[in-house]
Design an enzyme around this catalytic site. Sequence first.
Site, PDB file in Angstrom:
ATOM      1  N   HIS A 279       0.751  -1.414   0.336  1.00 54.03           N
ATOM      2  CA  HIS A 279       0.393   0.010  -0.371  1.00 54.03           C
ATOM      3  C   HIS A 279       1.093   1.079   0.394  1.00 54.03           C
ATOM      4  O   HIS A 279       0.218   2.592   0.081  1.00 54.03           O
ATOM      5  CB  HIS A 279      -1.006  -0.263   1.296  1.00 54.03           C
ATOM      6  CG  HIS A 279      -0.178   0.332   2.554  1.00 54.03           C
ATOM      7  ND1 HIS A 279       0.072  -0.627   2.837  1.00 54.03           N
ATOM      8  CD2 HIS A 279      -0.451   1.114   3.246  1.00 54.03           C
ATOM      9  CE1 HIS A 279       0.785  -0.360   4.392  1.00 54.03           C
ATOM     10  NE2 HIS A 279       0.300   1.160   4.213  1.00 54.03           N
TER      11      HIS A 279
ATOM     12  N   ASP B 116       0.347  -7.830   1.321  1.00 54.78           N
ATOM     13  CA  ASP B 116       0.273  -6.072   1.752  1.00 54.78           C
ATOM     14  C   ASP B 116       2.202  -5.986   1.416  1.00 54.78           C
ATOM     15  O   ASP B 116       2.737  -6.128   2.917  1.00 54.78           O
ATOM     16  CB  ASP B 116       0.013  -5.595   2.693  1.00 54.78           C
ATOM     17  CG  ASP B 116       0.435  -4.284   2.038  1.00 54.78           C
ATOM     18  OD1 ASP B 116       0.727  -3.397   1.324  1.00 54.78           O
ATOM     19  OD2 ASP B 116      -0.325  -3.483   3.705  1.00 54.78           O
TER      20      ASP B 116
ATOM     21  N   SER C 151       4.550   2.674   7.752  1.00 52.40           N
ATOM     22  CA  SER C 151       4.264   1.253   7.006  1.00 52.40           C
ATOM     23  C   SER C 151       4.970   1.131   6.234  1.00 52.40           C
ATOM     24  O   SER C 151       6.401   1.734   5.421  1.00 52.40           O
ATOM     25  CB  SER C 151       2.848   1.801   6.016  1.00 52.40           C
ATOM     26  OG  SER C 151       1.898   2.063   6.969  1.00 52.40           O
TER      27      SER C 151
END
Lengths: 422, 251
Positions: B38, B92, B194
């Site tokens: 992402h 992911d 992230s």
Amino acid sequence: EPTMHGEILSPNYPQAYPNDVVKSWDIEVPEGFGIHLYFTHVDIEPSESCAYDSVQIISGGIEEGRLCGQRTSKSPNSPIIEEFQFPYNKLQVVFTSDFSIEEQFTGFAAYYTAIDVNECTDFTDVPCSHFCNNFIGGYFCSCPPEYFLHDDMRNCGVNCSGDVFTALIGEISSPNYPNPYPENSRCEYQIQLQEGFQVVVTMQREDFDVEPADSEGNCPDSLTFAAKNQQFGPYCGDGFPGPLTIRTQSNTLGIVFQTDLMGQKKGWKLRYHGDPISCPKESTANSNWEPDKAKYVFKDVVKITCVDGFEVVEGHVSSTSYYSTCQSDGQWSNSGLKCQPVYCGIPDPIANGKVEEPENSVFGTVIHYTCEEPYYYMEHEEGGEYRCAANGRWVNDQLGIELPRCIPVCGVPTEPFQVQQK
Amino acid sequence: IFGGQPAKIENFPWQVFFNHPTAGGALINEYWVLTAAHVVEKNSDPSMYAGITALRLADLENAQRLYTKRVIIHPGWKEDDDLNPRTNFDNDIALVQLKDPVKMGPKFSPICLPGTSSEYNLSPGDMGLISGWGRTEKRLHVINLRGAKVPVTSLETCKQVKEENPTARPEDYVITDNMICAGEKGVDSCKGDSGGAFAFQVPNVKAPKFYVAGLVSWGKKCGAYGVYTKVKNYVDWILKTMQENSGPRKD
């Protein structure tokens, strides 16, 4: 001008000669003749050893006679008072008077005639080597059969030169061998073999008998060999004094046999043969010869192969072997080529590592690659060592010619993260 | 990072800073950066820096800029639907290939990939390290790198977390075996972290050595439990992708 005869009279003869006179006559008769000089009148002031007035007879610068006083013929049938004979064709007569107040003297009367000289017997030195023939006014030399008269017209020799031997094997001997060799001769022989063969002379000691050397070691008669830049001999004596086998290292050999007038002996006999020129078996470093023989001769070809890790470089081309041929001069072709260690060059750099600069990059040299520790490690543990191999490449036991890889070390922080307890 | 403390890049030399959006990545070798899908799904040319602790402009100018050659997102990653909040973070994970190799040193050093043996299976209570420049209890993002040690917990724990202001139904969130749930009260990763590595010590080695067990992926809220992509499930894909995209070796 030479004359056959003549008259010599003292000054004013037959009147009294004057004081203080010196007069000379140069008498010359044709060559080949001698001179007969004789006096028919001598009336010269006498003195001890003819010290005052005299007539001198000089031949060749030497006084042959000196006259003074009053002389008379000893023979009633001959007018000759004094006479001289000379085997030469020139003569000098000198009349000398000094001042004198004594009675007057009338001098001398002399005559000369050309006389024949026997050149063959009249002189100490023998004019001909062999036969001498006198004639009026000269002489000539002649030779025995088989001999010829040399250009000096005095010496005879045998016609023994000019033989050229081209056969690979042969025998040569002195003229008349084993009978006495001719005197006063110069025999020149040539052995001419094809290129690539050397003349080898073999001599039996008993096949050699040449007039021995004098007290100073000089050979009156001699045998000499000449090949290229070397000479063997001169040899003489009873029994061959040199090496019984002579390797000339040349395909041509000149033989000269020189004799003088005296002391002829049996002479000599030799054998020769052509031996293929040999090339030395060289121990060239780091190479093998094929075929491997104990002896190599003319036209032999060898393949010289470099041992592992060595190569021969010609210009910009390298190879592992080369050919060499035994040449007619006993030398190997390509003798300048040598097997030298293979060169591996500068090792290639690697990313994130280094290699030490080798002192030389030749066969067998070992280098080590290392990685930039502690951030990189070598992918293969034993992959750092490379050796300059026979093929000119840097080779690793595991990787071959592949370069080592430096891999980043993972998961190791420079400083550990310290969690503070609260 | 919630509940963390200041760290230096020397503590996490594999940490890569992603600018726009602020995120993290993990250097896994000279040419590849591992991150969350992402992070790069809408940015095929992310701006990345390595070897920096602080994000001051001067520091960035002196940092090593990493240039993207290509971005490869895991094929199982479902593209974002702008209309709905994302509730499915399965797969992911993404790889960013660099144009130039990173020169390793005290501030640049890769993290190991997990092995495929069972020794690399995580159990609740196993402690791992997270790091990043993301949101903290007090700030939306921080200048200096921060790190924290968080325990692994069960996926059920993450499933039970309740959002304070739900934007989606709790049952809509997808939780799979490709994920790791970790954290404890007050210690967590958060927005901006992230793609960063969830690092664990390689088992059974003497010297401390870390491998990337997870990647910071998502969470219903920050400050308790977060969900991490389980890298062990992707090792084959990672290795295969790197091999297929490696050009002729430059050395």
